[in-house]
Design a protein around this motif. Sequence first.
Motif, PDB file in Angstrom:
ATOM      1  N   SER A  86      23.498  46.247   7.372  1.00  0.00           N
ATOM      2  CA  SER A  86      23.214  47.925   7.089  1.00  0.00           C
ATOM      3  C   SER A  86      21.989  47.740   6.035  1.00  0.00           C
ATOM      4  N   GLY A  87      21.233  49.171   6.667  1.00  0.00           N
ATOM      5  CA  GLY A  87      20.199  49.584   5.456  1.00  0.00           C
ATOM      6  C   GLY A  87      18.731  48.555   5.716  1.00  0.00           C
ATOM      7  N   PRO A  88      18.185  48.307   4.562  1.00  0.00           N
ATOM      8  CA  PRO A  88      16.927  47.249   4.462  1.00  0.00           C
ATOM      9  C   PRO A  88      17.479  45.963   5.061  1.00  0.00           C
ATOM     10  N   ALA A  89      18.199  45.434   4.376  1.00  0.00           N
ATOM     11  CA  ALA A  89      18.728  44.264   5.025  1.00  0.00           C
ATOM     12  C   ALA A  89      18.927  43.851   6.428  1.00  0.00           C
ATOM     13  N   LEU A  90      19.650  44.961   7.081  1.00  0.00           N
ATOM     14  CA  LEU A  90      19.883  44.860   8.587  1.00  0.00           C
ATOM     15  C   LEU A  90      18.141  44.972   9.363  1.00  0.00           C
ATOM     16  N   GLU A  91      17.461  45.755   8.782  1.00  0.00           N
ATOM     17  CA  GLU A  91      16.094  45.828   9.408  1.00  0.00           C
ATOM     18  C   GLU A  91      15.384  44.730   9.189  1.00  0.00           C
ATOM     19  N   ALA A  92      15.615  44.062   8.094  1.00  0.00           N
ATOM     20  CA  ALA A  92      14.611  42.841   7.857  1.00  0.00           C
ATOM     21  C   ALA A  92      15.063  41.616   8.723  1.00  0.00           C
ATOM     22  N   CYS A  93      16.547  41.546   8.799  1.00  0.00           N
ATOM     23  CA  CYS A  93      17.165  40.446   9.649  1.00  0.00           C
ATOM     24  C   CYS A  93      16.879  40.477  11.291  1.00  0.00           C
ATOM     25  N   GLN A  97      14.295  42.095  12.415  1.00  0.00           N
ATOM     26  CA  GLN A  97      12.818  41.901  12.539  1.00  0.00           C
ATOM     27  C   GLN A  97      12.640  40.284  12.676  1.00  0.00           C
ATOM     28  N   VAL A  98      13.093  39.534  11.858  1.00  0.00           N
ATOM     29  CA  VAL A  98      13.275  38.094  11.683  1.00  0.00           C
ATOM     30  C   VAL A  98      13.726  37.455  12.897  1.00  0.00           C
ATOM     31  N   GLY A  99      14.813  38.124  13.314  1.00  0.00           N
ATOM     32  CA  GLY A  99      15.483  37.682  14.701  1.00  0.00           C
ATOM     33  C   GLY A  99      14.767  37.966  15.956  1.00  0.00           C
ATOM     34  N   ARG A 100      14.021  38.823  15.987  1.00  0.00           N
ATOM     35  CA  ARG A 100      12.946  39.001  17.377  1.00  0.00           C
ATOM     36  C   ARG A 100      12.066  37.784  17.393  1.00  0.00           C
ATOM     37  N   LYS A 101      11.599  37.286  16.433  1.00  0.00           N
ATOM     38  CA  LYS A 101      10.718  35.993  16.432  1.00  0.00           C
ATOM     39  C   LYS A 101      11.572  34.690  17.100  1.00  0.00           C
ATOM     40  N   TYR A 102      12.806  34.770  16.905  1.00  0.00           N
ATOM     41  CA  TYR A 102      13.755  33.540  17.314  1.00  0.00           C
ATOM     42  C   TYR A 102      14.511  33.893  18.662  1.00  0.00           C
ATOM     43  N   GLY A 103      14.802  35.170  18.813  1.00  0.00           N
ATOM     44  CA  GLY A 103      15.704  35.592  20.120  1.00  0.00           C
ATOM     45  C   GLY A 103      16.959  35.664  19.312  1.00  0.00           C
ATOM     46  N   LYS A 104      17.072  35.951  18.082  1.00  0.00           N
ATOM     47  CA  LYS A 104      18.479  35.865  17.428  1.00  0.00           C
ATOM     48  C   LYS A 104      18.953  37.551  16.989  1.00  0.00           C
ATOM     49  N   THR A 105      20.080  37.466  16.700  1.00  0.00           N
ATOM     50  CA  THR A 105      20.755  38.789  16.409  1.00  0.00           C
ATOM     51  C   THR A 105      20.470  38.632  14.769  1.00  0.00           C
TER      52      THR A 105
END
Length: 164
Positions: free
Chosen positions: A99-106, A108-116
């Motif tokens: 949730s919140g900023p943590a979700l957004e950051a995770c 964003q990072v996940g897009r780089k690796y193809g991960k949720t």
Amino acid sequence: MQLDYPGPDDASIQGQWAALEEMQAAKLTRSIAVSNYNARQLDAVLGMKGTIPALNQLPYGVGFGSYYDRLGGAAKVVQDNLKRGVAVQAWSPLRKALSGPALEACEQVGRKYGKTAAQVALRWIVDTSVTFTTQTKSRSHFEEDLNIFDFQLTSEEVTLLGKL
């Protein structure tokens, strides 16, 4: 078997731990552990010169960045445990990460690796030398939780996520 919360003083903590050691000696449990212990409370157990707790289960994960500020930060808490020979296990590791900023950051990072976002959050835990426990009723979520060992976060990503 695990002590969920420490007693109010060293004598109580040591009495609780002695009871668990007796149970382990009687082969009623294979391992004994603690939960929510700080360094002083761990030292009360370790001062008994008996069994070292198998682990200390703590609230830990992406989004807990300020939770341990009064103790010098999450990394210090983890190191305080590890230098005593006690592994740390995150309980409710996704509670704040999704949730919140943590979700957004995770995400964003996940897009780089193809991960949720959940996979990134769990990988962050592993990359900070901590274990975790999760629960789900969904086979697909269980498989998703396990599919975190084919990538590794950069040190910059670990630092970024640790600040949240």
